[in-house]
Every structure is written in C-alpha cells, then in structure tokens.
Design an enzyme around this catalytic site. Structure first.
Site, mmCIF file in Angstrom:
data_model
loop_
_atom_site.group_PDB
_atom_site.id
_atom_site.type_symbol
_atom_site.label_atom_id
_atom_site.label_comp_id
_atom_site.label_asym_id
_atom_site.label_seq_id
_atom_site.Cartn_x
_atom_site.Cartn_y
_atom_site.Cartn_z
ATOM 1 N N ASN A 160 -1.119 -17.686 22.593
ATOM 2 C CA ASN A 160 -1.893 -16.484 22.898
ATOM 3 C C ASN A 160 -3.268 -16.828 23.469
ATOM 4 O O ASN A 160 -3.930 -15.991 24.085
ATOM 5 C CB ASN A 160 -2.048 -15.610 21.644
ATOM 6 C CG ASN A 160 -0.711 -15.033 21.208
ATOM 7 O OD1 ASN A 160 0.204 -14.895 22.028
ATOM 8 N ND2 ASN A 160 -0.583 -14.693 19.941
ATOM 9 N N HIS A 177 -10.610 -2.030 11.652
ATOM 10 C CA HIS A 177 -9.534 -2.899 11.155
ATOM 11 C C HIS A 177 -9.326 -4.008 12.187
ATOM 12 O O HIS A 177 -8.340 -4.018 12.922
ATOM 13 C CB HIS A 177 -8.271 -2.045 10.988
ATOM 14 C CG HIS A 177 -7.152 -2.709 10.243
ATOM 15 N ND1 HIS A 177 -5.844 -2.318 10.381
ATOM 16 C CD2 HIS A 177 -7.148 -3.721 9.343
ATOM 17 C CE1 HIS A 177 -5.081 -3.064 9.589
ATOM 18 N NE2 HIS A 177 -5.836 -3.913 8.957
ATOM 19 N N GLY A 181 -0.307 -19.989 18.996
ATOM 20 C CA GLY A 181 -1.371 -20.682 19.723
ATOM 21 C C GLY A 181 -1.357 -20.385 21.212
ATOM 22 O O GLY A 181 -2.398 -20.417 21.887
ATOM 23 N N LYS A 239 -9.670 -2.195 1.772
ATOM 24 C CA LYS A 239 -9.286 -1.036 2.592
ATOM 25 C C LYS A 239 -10.059 0.215 2.176
ATOM 26 O O LYS A 239 -10.469 1.018 3.015
ATOM 27 C CB LYS A 239 -7.788 -0.781 2.453
ATOM 28 C CG LYS A 239 -6.926 -1.965 2.840
ATOM 29 C CD LYS A 239 -7.177 -2.401 4.242
ATOM 30 C CE LYS A 239 -6.194 -3.475 4.674
ATOM 31 N NZ LYS A 239 -6.451 -3.928 6.046
ATOM 32 N N CYS A 254 0.768 -7.726 11.826
ATOM 33 C CA CYS A 254 1.087 -7.945 13.246
ATOM 34 C C CYS A 254 0.394 -9.197 13.777
ATOM 35 O O CYS A 254 0.269 -9.385 14.981
ATOM 36 C CB CYS A 254 0.670 -6.746 14.086
ATOM 37 S SG CYS A 254 1.783 -5.350 13.932
ATOM 38 N N GLY A 255 -0.105 -10.038 12.877
ATOM 39 C CA GLY A 255 -0.617 -11.333 13.327
ATOM 40 C C GLY A 255 -2.124 -11.429 13.512
ATOM 41 O O GLY A 255 -2.588 -12.295 14.256
ATOM 42 N N ASN A 313 -3.122 -14.816 12.131
ATOM 43 C CA ASN A 313 -2.691 -15.891 13.034
ATOM 44 C C ASN A 313 -3.584 -15.983 14.263
ATOM 45 O O ASN A 313 -3.975 -17.068 14.687
ATOM 46 C CB ASN A 313 -1.236 -15.675 13.474
ATOM 47 C CG ASN A 313 -0.261 -15.880 12.331
ATOM 48 O OD1 ASN A 313 -0.601 -16.479 11.316
ATOM 49 N ND2 ASN A 313 0.946 -15.369 12.479
ATOM 50 N N ARG A 334 3.167 -3.981 17.943
ATOM 51 C CA ARG A 334 4.506 -4.498 18.245
ATOM 52 C C ARG A 334 5.193 -3.486 19.136
ATOM 53 O O ARG A 334 5.534 -2.402 18.675
ATOM 54 C CB ARG A 334 5.323 -4.634 16.954
ATOM 55 C CG ARG A 334 4.846 -5.666 16.014
ATOM 56 C CD ARG A 334 5.632 -5.628 14.710
ATOM 57 N NE ARG A 334 5.051 -6.592 13.792
ATOM 58 C CZ ARG A 334 5.498 -7.839 13.627
ATOM 59 N NH1 ARG A 334 6.584 -8.247 14.255
ATOM 60 N NH2 ARG A 334 4.888 -8.657 12.809
ATOM 61 N N ARG A 337 0.848 -1.188 0.000
ATOM 62 C CA ARG A 337 0.000 0.000 0.000
ATOM 63 C C ARG A 337 0.889 1.245 0.000
ATOM 64 O O ARG A 337 1.979 1.246 0.565
ATOM 65 C CB ARG A 337 -0.906 0.027 1.237
ATOM 66 C CG ARG A 337 -2.064 -0.953 1.161
ATOM 67 C CD ARG A 337 -2.969 -0.854 2.364
ATOM 68 N NE ARG A 337 -2.328 -1.340 3.566
ATOM 69 C CZ ARG A 337 -1.754 -0.590 4.494
ATOM 70 N NH1 ARG A 337 -1.763 0.734 4.382
ATOM 71 N NH2 ARG A 337 -1.190 -1.127 5.546
ATOM 72 N N GLY A 352 -3.850 -4.200 -1.949
ATOM 73 C CA GLY A 352 -4.340 -3.198 -0.999
ATOM 74 C C GLY A 352 -4.698 -1.872 -1.646
ATOM 75 O O GLY A 352 -5.469 -1.077 -1.098
ATOM 76 N N SER A 398 -1.225 -3.621 10.369
ATOM 77 C CA SER A 398 -0.974 -4.580 9.287
ATOM 78 C C SER A 398 0.253 -5.431 9.596
ATOM 79 O O SER A 398 1.257 -4.926 10.092
ATOM 80 C CB SER A 398 -0.744 -3.820 7.986
ATOM 81 O OG SER A 398 -1.811 -2.926 7.783
ATOM 82 N N ASP A 448 -9.549 -9.473 9.210
ATOM 83 C CA ASP A 448 -9.014 -8.135 8.903
ATOM 84 C C ASP A 448 -9.982 -6.991 9.182
ATOM 85 O O ASP A 448 -9.543 -5.922 9.578
ATOM 86 C CB ASP A 448 -8.575 -8.097 7.432
ATOM 87 C CG ASP A 448 -7.672 -6.916 7.109
ATOM 88 O OD1 ASP A 448 -6.776 -6.609 7.919
ATOM 89 O OD2 ASP A 448 -7.858 -6.293 6.051
ATOM 90 N N TYR A 456 -1.200 -3.582 -6.943
ATOM 91 C CA TYR A 456 -1.066 -4.266 -5.643
ATOM 92 C C TYR A 456 -2.426 -4.315 -4.930
ATOM 93 O O TYR A 456 -3.115 -3.291 -4.813
ATOM 94 C CB TYR A 456 -0.022 -3.576 -4.753
ATOM 95 C CG TYR A 456 -0.090 -4.130 -3.346
ATOM 96 C CD1 TYR A 456 0.362 -5.417 -3.075
ATOM 97 C CD2 TYR A 456 -0.694 -3.408 -2.317
ATOM 98 C CE1 TYR A 456 0.223 -5.966 -1.806
ATOM 99 C CE2 TYR A 456 -0.829 -3.945 -1.046
ATOM 100 C CZ TYR A 456 -0.373 -5.224 -0.800
ATOM 101 O OH TYR A 456 -0.524 -5.778 0.448
ATOM 102 N N ARG A 511 1.585 -12.278 -0.763
ATOM 103 C CA ARG A 511 0.247 -12.562 -0.226
ATOM 104 C C ARG A 511 -0.385 -13.813 -0.801
ATOM 105 O O ARG A 511 -0.045 -14.244 -1.906
ATOM 106 C CB ARG A 511 -0.682 -11.375 -0.572
ATOM 107 C CG ARG A 511 -0.241 -10.035 0.006
ATOM 108 C CD ARG A 511 -0.649 -9.909 1.434
ATOM 109 N NE ARG A 511 -0.184 -8.679 2.055
ATOM 110 C CZ ARG A 511 -0.884 -8.040 3.010
ATOM 111 N NH1 ARG A 511 -2.038 -8.494 3.418
ATOM 112 N NH2 ARG A 511 -0.380 -6.962 3.568
HETATM 113 C C1 OXD Z 1 -3.145 -4.548 5.414
HETATM 114 C C2 OXD Z 1 -3.820 -5.712 4.843
HETATM 115 O O1 OXD Z 1 -2.221 -4.003 4.786
HETATM 116 O O2 OXD Z 1 -4.708 -6.258 5.512
HETATM 117 O O3 OXD Z 1 -3.529 -4.138 6.515
HETATM 118 O O4 OXD Z 1 -3.514 -6.104 3.702
HETATM 119 MN MN MN Z 2 -5.253 -5.197 7.267
#
Ligand code: OXD
Ligand code: MN
Length: 583
Positions: free
Chosen positions: A495, A227, A493, A207, A251-252, A255, A399, A70, A200, A249, A276, A198, A368
């Site tokens: 977490n 978000h 996991g 977004k 940061c997991g 996951n 983070r 982005r 995003g 973005s 997301d 791209y 991605r």
């Molecule tokens: C971001 C995405 O950049 O979700 O936040 O792709």
């Molecule tokens: Mn995102």
C-alpha cells in the site's frame, strides 16, 4: 494521591451510593499498583499469566461468550432533543435513560470493588488533552485502561480543581445481553455502560469518550475527533509528512499505520502516530494538526503475523493483554492467520479443548491484543508531541469488491467531504451482527459520531472553510476482487505505493486524470517495481470505474442521503454534480 477535587469526590460518592460496592479503590497508575492488581486478577481466575519467557508481563482473558464485540444496537445517544442524535444513532431521552440505567446499576457492585480510574486522553501536559474518570467494577478494565490511556496521578494532576471531566460509569452487572446498554449523555459529558466486559463497550476512554463524546466537543469547539489512524512517512531526504486514514473497524487501520515500505522504496520509513483515533485542530500555521489521544493499541489479533504486520506482532511481545485468542498448553497464544503452525492442542476462545482438526475457530474473529504504543518498533518520535503532527493528506476507504478504484483524489475539500460522507464498506466482526453486508459508513464514523450526522457533515464543511492549508482528501480501496472473489491488490506493505502517489499529489509532483469521481493516477505513476505477479494491466483493472456499477452506487448514495433531514445543501449539490459528470 489523595483526591481533593470536590466535584470528583461528590460524584464518586453519588455513584457508590447507587452501585453499593464493598470498597472503593483509587487508581494512581503506579507500577506497585499494577503488580498488586495483576496478582489479584490472576488469583481470582479472571486473568491468566502467560509464559514469562515467551511473553513477559503478558496476561490472557476471555470475555463471556455472548460478549465479544461492540453492540451498536444497544448503544444510545441520549440528548434532550431526538433530532440532535440524528437518524444514524439510537436515541433515548436522558431522563428515561438515566432512570433505566439507575435500575440496572442499583446495588450492582455489591460484593465487588469499585475502581476509580482517572485518565488522560492525549499526551500528558498537552493543551488538547482531556481528562476522564471511569468508575468500574472490572479489574480487567483497569489493567486495559493502564495500557490504552495515561492513567492515574498524571490525570488527576492535569485536572486539578476543575469540574471538567468526562464521567464514565461501567458495571459488569450480570453480563446480561438483554440488559446490555452503552449510554452516552453528551449534554453532561457522561457515559454509562452496563452488562458488558468487551473492550469496545467498557474501555470508556476509547470509542465512548474519544469519539462519541469528543465528536460533540469538537463540534462545539471547532475541531475534529475522527476514527482515523495517523502515520508519518519519512523520505530519504529526511522530510516527514503525515497522513491520516479513516477506515471502518477491522479494515486494516493498524496494518496501514505500521506498514513497512517495499524494498524498492529505499530510504523511506513509515512511523506510527496512532492506529484508531485522531483529534485534529487548526494550527497557527493554518494547517490541521493531529494527536493520537490513546496510549496503546486495541488491535484485532487474527490475521496479524510477521508477514502482514511485524510491527504490531513485535509490539505485543511483552506487557500485553490478549483477549479471546487461543491459549496453548505452554502459556503462549495463537490465532488464525498468525503465520505460525497451529499448536497440536490448545484451549479455544470459548475455553474448550481445540486441535487443528476442530471445525471451530481457535480465536474469536474479533479477538484482541491490548499493547502499549511505546513498544511499537515504528512508533513515531512525535507520537506524544503536545502539539501533534501536521496532516498533509487524509484517506477514506472501505472494503469494496467492485465500486471504488484503488485510489482517487477528491477535487477539493468539499468534494472530499462528500467522498467521506458516502463511504461504504462490507461489515466485519468488530461489531455484532451480519458480516460482509455493504453499509454506508460515513468517514468510518457511523457507529461513533455522537450527534446528528447531517450536522457532522456541515461541521466538516465549515472546518474546511477555516483551514487555510487543508489536507488533500483521497479515497483508497485495497479490497477490489476478481471473478473468483480473490483480492487483486496485494495490500499490506505494498500500500506504500499508493501512499507515495498520494504524497506526490500533495507535493504537486505528479499529474492525474480527471474522471467523474475525482482525480485518478495514470497507471505509470504508481510504482510497481519489484511487485511480482502483478502487472500494469492488473493495475489498470483496479483503477477502472464501471459506469454501470457507479449507476448503482449513485442510487445507493441517494438512498443514504434521503435518511438525513439535516443534510447540508453542499452535499446534495455534490451528488448532483457527480450525476452530471457521469451523464
Ligand atoms: C473498533 C475498534 O471496533 O477499534 O473500531 O476496536
Ligand atoms: Mn476502531
């Protein structure tokens, strides 16, 4: 389907007069259409079919080298009044932006096809879903939108004769970095994006619509467009509770949304509703209810493995589009952190030969996968429920190497808004620019809030007053580091252990310690059963708050707040109260 919506027909005609495509193709979302488009994309060389045995129905694509993330510095909110875009957004006057963009779009689709993509954000038939139409000259965009949204006739049916749809225009033009613009016109529900390929920047439902335009709609209409991931946790007695999480973005979020509880937590299951974006409204029962407006995951590939996120990896085993990962000679994909040995030879994301001896990365750090949510092994049975799911808790986090402890709970909603509004995180590869720099990213919405962020904080405060049974708000930080710069908390996991404390707090089952920053767990209340190599002392370490670090943090928050001319008084009062608690 033959389009009879006069507003749509006129707008498509106007945009075609501007961009001058050779032909216009209306997208219906059918399987036959998908097959046809895939054949075309492969025969033109734009996409590559992957091995049908290993990755059935999967395609591969590389974006231009200058176009892999982005572009926040080229993303604008174009409102009549500059103040309405606020201090955190780039702004251009709508007339000026339209004029400049018309120049860039003029004739840009000559020799190309314009695809008309009607799509739905939100489950089909849901009263909270919204219709968008994206015009694009990219077949890659069409095939991605087919995964990320409910695309085609289903959207036209929901639209009917209504003129209410978000108007998106995307053109690849020359993929010229210097002329790349992602323009939002919230007063017209319009998005124009040019010179990028791209995701995003060009999958306009994500977004651009579901966050930047939708945050405006939500502000006007009294709901929240965030978000945030949404996950459900089922306890052994069958009770399911839902939690959202806002993290910047890469940061997991994906996951966390798909985590597998550790062995000690027998009988618990985690379900994914979204990874997301969350659209949330107040239900008749006075709770906040959330839906995932998307239909797929546009996830970061590097680091995704059978260890870190088996559910994500399994989701991508068919019908998935891979972008900017490495391609193996036998039609498979590979990326750093995939948890399997690197191929002896491959083609890297730039299209160059690659071997494990290469000094360059095989996959772009922001490469991605675009995968259908329905294929996720832990997808929630409620993921397409028209009414959404009731939210018990919201997590904010980023983070942070030192400042934020593993978890703390806000004192109340307003304090929770302050916690979200002052969130910070080290930057990642999801956006162009330096990586690893600490920046304030309120509610993880800094790049996505489509209006004045001071007004956005005020909207959150106002929403809190209207929600009778508001979710409890927490802050989490999986990323505290030791002196050697290594992450202390195992994450992934594990977490779940923190989520369990969060839910126990929601259920009033566990006490907490009141600290200057919020309620924190007693170390004995985070279950460490079976967590080898991690001691209670380690836990106490990452539950500690260092007053010297927080003195700096308060300075950072003061600087952050100083940027807002529309900062709600409640936020200033929260800052004053935080200072007082530390004094
Ligand atoms: C971001 C995405 O950049 O979700 O936040 O792709
Ligand atoms: Mn995102």
């Amino acid at each position: 389907m033959v389009c009879t919506n006069k507003t749509v027909l006129q707008w498509v005609k106007d945009m075609a007069e501007l961009t001058k495509p050779d032909q216009i193709v209306w997208i219906d979302g059918s399987k036959a259409e998908k097959d046809r488009l895939e054949i075309e994309a492969v025969s033109s060389g734009e996409m590559t079919r992957l091995d049908e045995k290993k990755l059935p129905g999967c395609l591969y694509h590389r974006t231009a080298l200058n176009d892999v993330a982005r572009v926040e510095h080229r993303t604008f909110i174009c409102t009549s009044k500059k103040d309405d875009a606020g201090p955190t957004n780039n702004w251009m006057a709508p007339a000026e932006a339209y004029a400049m963009m018309r120049g860039l779009f003029d004739g840009s689709m000559k020799g190309r096809t314009m695809y008309v993509i009607p799509y739905l954000m939100g489950p089909a038939g849901s009263p909270v879903s919204k219709v968008g139409i994206e015009l694009t000259d990219s077949i890659y965009v069409v095939l991605n939108m087919r995964i990320m949204t409910r695309m085609g006739d289903v959207a036209m049916k929901q639209l009917g004769d209504s003129p209410e749809f978000v108007r998106g225009l995307h053109g690849k033009a020359q993929i010229d970095e210097e002329k790349r613009y992602i323009m939002h016109f919230p007063e017209d529900n319009t998005i124009w994006s040019v010179n990028s390929g791209y995701g995003g920047n060009v999958l306009l439902g994500k977004k651009c619509f579901a966050l930047r335009i939708a945050s405006n709609l939500a502000h006007r209409e009294g709901w929240l467009a965030e978000h945030m991931l949404i996950l459900g946790i089922e306890s052994p007695d069958g009770k399911v509770q839902y939690v959202t999480g806002a993290f910047p973005s890469a940061c997991g979020k994906t996951n966390l949304a798909m985590l597998i509880p550790p062995a000690y937590a027998k009988g618990y299951k985690v379900f994914t509703v979204g990874d997301d974006i969350a659209w949330m409204r107040i239900g008749e029962d006075g709770r906040l209810w959330g839906v995932n407006p998307e239909a797929g995951f546009f996830g970061v590939a590097p680091g995704t493995s059978m260890k870190s996120n088996p559910n994500a990896l399994l989701t991508t085993k068919s019908n998935t589009i891979f972008t900017n990962v490495a391609l193996t000679s036998d039609g498979d994909v590979w990326w750093e952190g995939m948890g399997v040995p690197a191929p002896a030879t491959a083609t890297d994301w730039k299209g160059n030969p690659w071997t494990p001896a290469s000094t360059e990365k095989a996959a772009n750090p922001n490469s991605r996968f675009t995968a259908p949510a329905s294929q996720c092994p832990c997808i929630s049975p409620k993921w397409e429920a028209p009414e959404g799911v009731p939210i018990s808790a919201m997590l904010f986090g980023g983070r942070r190497a030192k400042a934020a402890p593993l978890v703390y709970q806000s004192f109340d909603w307003e304090h929770g808004v302050f916690v979200g509004a002052t969130m910070a995180s080290e930057t990642t590869a999801a956006a162009s620019g330096a990586v690893g720099v600490v920046r304030r990213d309120p509610m993880a919405m800094l790049p996505f809030c489509g209006y004045n962020m001071g007004d956005y904080f005020a909207h959150w405060i106002a929403m809190g007053k209207k929600i009778k049974n508001p979710p409890k708000i927490f802050n989490v930080n999986w990323f505290r580091t030791n002196e050697a710069g290594k992450f202390i908390w195992p994450g992934y996991g594990e977490n779940f252990r923190v989520l369990q404390w969060v839910l126990d707090r929601c259920d009033g089952k566990v006490d907490a310690v009141s600290t200057p920053i919020g309620y924190m767990p007693k170390a004995e209340d985070i279950d460490l059963t079976g967590l080898e190599g991690f001691t209670k002392e380690d836990l106490e370490g990452i539950l500690s708050i260092d007053p010297a670090v927080w003195a700096d943090e308060i300075k950072g928050i003061e600087e952050h707040f100083a940027k807002f001319d529309r900062l709600p008084k409640e936020m200033a009062a929260q800052l004053a109260a935080l200072k007082k608690r530390f004094a």
